[in-house]
Scaffold this active site. Structure first.
Site, short mmCIF file in Angstrom:
data_model
loop_
_atom_site.label_atom_id
_atom_site.label_comp_id
_atom_site.label_asym_id
_atom_site.label_seq_id
_atom_site.Cartn_x
_atom_site.Cartn_y
_atom_site.Cartn_z
CE LYS A 144 -21.82 13.02 -36.63
NZ LYS A 144 -20.92 14.06 -37.20
CE LYS A 160 -21.43 11.35 -40.97
NZ LYS A 160 -19.87 11.37 -40.23
NE ARG A 213 -27.75 24.36 -54.63
CZ ARG A 213 -29.04 23.99 -55.23
NH1 ARG A 213 -29.38 24.33 -56.43
NH2 ARG A 213 -29.60 22.95 -54.74
NE ARG A 214 -20.06 29.97 -54.31
CZ ARG A 214 -19.29 30.17 -53.36
NH1 ARG A 214 -19.40 29.48 -52.15
NH2 ARG A 214 -18.13 30.81 -53.40
CB ALA A 238 -14.69 17.33 -45.13
CG ASP A 292 -19.75 10.22 -37.08
OD1 ASP A 292 -18.94 11.30 -37.17
OD2 ASP A 292 -20.70 10.26 -37.83
CB SER A 322 -16.70 18.89 -34.81
OG SER A 322 -17.99 18.80 -34.47
CG ASN A 359 -22.75 19.57 -35.13
OD1 ASN A 359 -23.89 19.96 -35.07
ND2 ASN A 359 -22.38 18.96 -36.14
CD GLU A 391 -28.64 18.86 -40.40
OE1 GLU A 391 -29.64 18.72 -39.96
OE2 GLU A 391 -28.41 19.62 -41.43
#
EC number: 1.1.1.94
Length: 336
Positions: free
Chosen positions: A192, A107, A33-34, A141, A245, A255, A257, A282
């Protein structure tokens, strides 16, 4: 030449697009988008906001025009926040190539419907199962963007479709395996995140490796219970999309999370963590839907239940730990 369109120029979308470009088999186009990120990718071969300092393959091109990215794509890979998927699909549907395979890198479980990402894709785009695939596994990532060794699982009910995608993203540092158990692969990736929140809380409270190991192991047990209840093969959860994972997400400071949970465990409130990190992990968003699924299918998920209580009902981490440790004694065997 095969064309792969990747929609979403965040860290994982960019990293996966770079994997495909490095594999060298397909033309790879990344949509974002950017304009400033798209320009940086095209001119400096870098995503400065999400993967600073990493040089991307010069064959990877980017665009802000989603129709341009999707035109003639054999595979359309989607890497946007899970809870935005439905809205994005509705906006993109007219640009979808009639023969493309849609691939989910997300995920999560949709809030309100309790649908997996592949189910949202099927519902909104009215696609058959053989044109929907998912890719999941221990895929932090930044490590992948740094071209460190990594593995993943490509899942589709049609094995040949999974094999096609496998070949397009196999590189010297990225090794994908195939599977036809889409349910198991997706649930492993979604649950997870919730378990990683719990592990992060334990770390933030100052607990050691015994506590982390207990949460990871019992977290896997409740993931398997839910997945099997929904029709998955329990063996899938012993593989990369399940245990692999889970270990990566619960162990790594990369991570989101785990980091979110760690801040909560150290004494911050949920709102304070969101304000500091400028995002909601998430696992926080999906946890309520996962618990709804569990209750609808009569599956006991005490760790998930504790996470929901901490995230949404203000239960202090110390009380959540006490509730978990005070549960009735049981034998350790599958399904209990």
């Amino acid at each position: 030449m095969t064309k792969v369109a990747v929609l979403g120029s965040g860290s994982w979308g960019t990293a996966f697009a770079n994997v495909v470009a490095d594999a060298g088999i397909a033309e790879t186009v990344l949509w974002g988008r950017r304009p400033e990120i798209v320009e940086a990718i095209n001119t400096k071969h870098e995503n400065p906001d999400y993967l600073p300092g990493i040089t991307l393959n010069p064959r990877l091109t980017a665009t802000t025009d989603v129709a341009e990215a999707m035109a003639g794509a054999d595979f359309t890979v989607i890497a946007v926040p899970a809870q935005t998927l439905r809205t994005n699909l509705a906006a993109w549907s007219e640009a979808l190539d009639p023969g493309t395979v849609v691939v989910s890198l997300m995920k999560g479980i949709e809030v309100g419907t309790c649908l997996r990402m592949s189910e949202v894709i099927a519902e909104v785009l009215e696609l058959p199962d053989h044109r929907i695939a998912v890719l999941s596994g221990p895929n932090l990532a930044r490590e992948i963007a740094e071209r460190q060794p990594a593995t993943a699982v490509v899942a589709c009910t049609d094995e040949q479709t999974a094999v096609r995608l496998q070949h397009l993203c196999k590189s010297p540092y990225f090794r994908p395996y195939t599977n036809t158990d889409v349910i198991g692969v997706e649930l492993g990736g979604a649950v997870k995140n919730v378990i990683a929140l719990a592990v992060g809380v334990a770390v933030g409270m100052g607990f050691g490796d015994n506590a982390k190991a207990a949460l990871i192991t019992r977290g896997l047990a409740e993931t398997v219970r839910l997945a099997v209840a929904l029709g998955a093969d329990e063996h899938t959860l012993a593989g990369l999309a399940g245990l692999g994972d889970l270990v990566a997400t619960c162990s790594s400071p990369l991570s989101r999370n785990r980091t979110f949970g760690e801040k909560l465990g150290s004494g911050m409130t949920v709102d304070e963590v969101i304000a500091e990190t400028k995002q909601t992990a998430e696992g926080v968003k999906s946890s309520t839907s996962i618990l709804e699924l569990a209750r609808a299918h009569g599956v006991e998920m005490p760790i998930t239940e504790a996470v929901v209580a901490m995230m949404y009902h203000g239960l202090p981490p110390a009380e959540a730990l006490l509730a978990f440790m005070s549960r009735s004694a049981k034998p350790e065997r599958y399904g209990v």
